[in-house]
Every structure is written in C-alpha cells, then in structure tokens.
Design an enzyme around this catalytic site. Structure first.
Site, short mmCIF file in Angstrom:
data_model
loop_
_atom_site.label_atom_id
_atom_site.label_comp_id
_atom_site.label_asym_id
_atom_site.label_seq_id
_atom_site.Cartn_x
_atom_site.Cartn_y
_atom_site.Cartn_z
N GLY A 40 108.98 -37.61 110.40
CA GLY A 40 109.61 -36.29 110.37
C GLY A 40 110.90 -36.28 111.17
O GLY A 40 111.94 -35.82 110.69
N GLU A 137 102.24 -37.17 108.09
CA GLU A 137 101.91 -37.50 109.47
C GLU A 137 101.56 -36.26 110.30
O GLU A 137 101.44 -36.35 111.52
CB GLU A 137 103.07 -38.26 110.13
CG GLU A 137 103.23 -39.66 109.56
CD GLU A 137 104.32 -40.47 110.26
OE1 GLU A 137 104.35 -41.69 110.04
OE2 GLU A 137 105.14 -39.89 111.00
N ASN A 180 107.44 -45.19 97.64
CA ASN A 180 107.64 -46.59 97.30
C ASN A 180 106.64 -47.02 96.23
O ASN A 180 105.82 -46.21 95.77
CB ASN A 180 107.56 -47.47 98.55
CG ASN A 180 106.20 -47.40 99.24
OD1 ASN A 180 105.16 -47.16 98.60
ND2 ASN A 180 106.18 -47.63 100.54
N LEU A 234 112.54 -49.48 95.96
CA LEU A 234 112.05 -50.82 95.63
C LEU A 234 112.51 -51.86 96.64
O LEU A 234 112.63 -53.05 96.30
CB LEU A 234 112.53 -51.21 94.22
CG LEU A 234 112.11 -50.28 93.08
CD1 LEU A 234 112.85 -50.65 91.80
CD2 LEU A 234 110.61 -50.33 92.87
N GLY A 235 112.79 -51.47 97.86
CA GLY A 235 113.22 -52.41 98.88
C GLY A 235 114.53 -53.07 98.51
O GLY A 235 115.52 -52.40 98.16
N GLY A 238 116.53 -52.14 95.29
CA GLY A 238 117.19 -50.87 95.08
C GLY A 238 116.23 -49.72 94.87
O GLY A 238 115.19 -49.62 95.51
N GLY A 264 113.33 -46.39 104.94
CA GLY A 264 112.89 -45.40 103.96
C GLY A 264 113.23 -43.98 104.38
O GLY A 264 113.61 -43.14 103.55
N ASP A 265 113.09 -43.67 105.67
CA ASP A 265 113.39 -42.33 106.15
C ASP A 265 114.89 -42.04 106.05
O ASP A 265 115.30 -40.92 105.72
CB ASP A 265 112.94 -42.17 107.61
CG ASP A 265 111.44 -42.29 107.76
OD1 ASP A 265 110.72 -41.96 106.80
OD2 ASP A 265 110.98 -42.70 108.84
N GLY A 300 115.49 -50.26 116.17
CA GLY A 300 114.96 -48.92 116.42
C GLY A 300 114.85 -48.10 115.15
O GLY A 300 115.32 -48.50 114.07
#
Length: 316
Positions: A40, A137, A180, A234-235, A238, A264-265, A300
């Site tokens: 978040g 989460e 994903n 798809l990592g 793409g 991803g975030d 990080g």
C-alpha cells in the site's frame, strides 16, 4: 478526481544473502537494511510520484510513525492513517539474493486492525468517480469494496499476496485488475497456466512461451470480468493488457536488476497514475514499464521508486 490507496504500511527488514534460506538451514546474511515498505505504501508513493493527488488510508503502531513522514515527503496525504497504541506496525522480512530476486515473509500487525468504522469515516471523504486502490495486505477488503462501489468509486485491485480470501471478494466491482501470471492463473484455475505449445506441438522458447501464456491469461480474465481492464505483468517479458482498445503488449526495458522488491508496486502506481491523468492505455503501460525498470536498479522498496522527471528522461 482523487485517488485513495487503502492499504498496508510495513517496516521492511532486508537481508542480503547468497541464496534464499532452505528448510533446516541457518544462513548468515551479508547485510541488514531497514526500509519503509508495504504494498500500500509503495503504491501510494508511486502514485504521488507519478503526479496524481494521492491519499493513503491504513494503520500503523507507534513504531511506524516514520512511515507517515516517508509518505508525506513523497507528497501523499496521510490524514486517514490511524496510529494505534496496542499493536505493532506490520513488517516484512525480505531476503535479497545475488541475482536481485527476493522472497518475503509478512507480519500483518496494524494492517490487520482495520475496522468498518474506520472504512466508513475514510470513504465518506470521497465521491463518485474517485479511484480506490487496494491490495491484499489489510483486512476488511470486502466491506471496503462494497462501500466504495455503493458510492460510485472506481476500484483498482492488485490481488497480492494471492490467497483464498481473494475469491471471497466482490470481484465484479473491480474496474482494474493489476496482477502477475501466478495471480492470474489462480483467479482462473490451474488449467489456465499450462505451458503454451508452439507450432507442431513443440515447446516455444522462453520469451515466446511467456508471451503466448500472457496473452491467453489476460484474454481469459477479460472474458471472466468483461467490464474490467486487465493488466498482466510478465517480469522481464513486459506486460499485456485487455481493455477498451483491445489487446495491448508492452516490452520491458533492459536493465541490470539489483533489487526487484518494489517493481510491481512501482508499475501499478505509474500505470494507474497515467490512467488518472488521461493517458491512453498503451502510453500508461510504457510509462509504468520505464518506472519499474528504474526501480529495480536501486536497493529498497519505497526508496527505489523514481520521480516522474526521472521516468520522462528515461531513454526509450
């Protein structure tokens, strides 16, 4: 138009390791770093850095007040984050290996102390057409989605980490799914993730197979949720999308990854930020791909998220 990210805030304990710890193994780490994180928080920071008016709602313990400062520094409004006296802030233990990959162990803490009363109070400050961004989460997701839908808010869901709770949510209310391959397969059932076959029954190469599987998954999800935009990452291969403009594909930008924790975030925040600013789907995907490429070159979670100026200067 405003965007509310109702989601997690974590303290991330990141360990540099040669490989992920195995069953029964005791492994010494090369280093320990403490970062702000939580899907978040990361997505709120990405949204704000993408240039949209962003509000965060959630909960921390007294030990998590520094996370609010991190959000505020990025331009996120934190008026709707509760500070609880009787529970610790959520945290994550992250192993980061030599290849830049990671595995994560979560402790929910204050993220699992959301109440319907807090949800009602927060959502009362938003109106029809505003965006609500959710992950998996925090607790009370179903209640939050029901109330937001009733108010006419547009709902974007990143069903991560994927578990059985997701299938109990009112998924028909979702306007944007961002997920994903694994999460897509779990929403559709195991048969949806069988390897694609090439011409003459031969297995295609990794890139072609992943691309074919991604296209099949995103189209299958669009058939299941025809009123939603489906964005599938798809990592290194793409991303693909099904929306009002049909099927779209976006290549990734090649970089040397050192930490994929917030990739991803970052993609989610910049993609939705582009949509909120009126960009076509393809352009929003491209901006998100550039942003996530920058993020994986840095250590990080939240600290790795680039500014919009960095994304606009990125070659490609």
């Amino acid at each position: 138009m405003k965007v509310l990210c109702f989601g997690s805030l974590n303290v991330d304990y990141t360990y540099e390791v040669d490989h992920f710890v195995r069953k029964g193994e005791t492994l010494s780490s090369d280093s320990l770093q403490v970062f702000s994180g939580g899907k978040g928080l990361n997505q709120s920071i990405a949204l704000a850095k993408a240039g949209v008016e962003t509000y965060h709602a959630g909960a921390v313990g007294e030990d998590g007040r520094f996370l609010l400062a991190q959000l505020q520094e990025a331009g996120v409004n934190t008026d709707y984050v509760a500070v609880l006296e009787d529970v610790r802030t959520g945290n994550a233990i992250i192993q980061n290996d030599r290849e830049g990959d990671n595995c994560i162990l979560l402790y929910g803490g204050a993220n699992q102390a959301i109440t319907p009363a807090q949800a009602d109070e927060v959502l009362g400050h938003f109106q029809e057409g505003d965006f609500l961004v959710l992950q998996n989460e925090i607790n009370e997701l179903a209640y939050i989605m029901e109330q937001a839908h009733r108010q006419g808010m547009r709902i974007a869901l990143n069903p991560s980490p994927m578990d059985g709770k997701i299938m109990g949510l009112p998924l028909g209310y979702v306007d944007y799914f961002l997920l994903n391959e694994g999460e897509a397969g779990q929403l559709l059932g195991q048969d949806a993730v069988k390897p694609a076959q090439g011409e003459g029954g031969q297995q295609p190469g990794r890139r072609m197979g992943k691309a074919v599987d991604g296209e099949r998954l995103v189209k299958a999800l669009s058939g299941k949720f025809p009123n939603a935009v489906i964005l599938l990452t798809l990592g290194k291969e793409g991303s693909v999308c099904m929306g009002s403009q049909g099927f779209l594909r976006q290549d990734s930008y090649p970089v040397t990854a050192v930490d994929t924790t917030a990739a991803g975030d970052t993609f989610t925040g910049f993609f939705l930020g582009g949509i909120l600013q009126g960009y076509p789907l393809q352009e929003a995907m491209d901006r998100a791909s550039k942003a996530s490429a920058i993020a994986v070159t840095r250590k990080g979670a939240a600290p790795s998220i680039p500014s919009i100026q960095e994304v606009e200067r990125f070659p490609g």
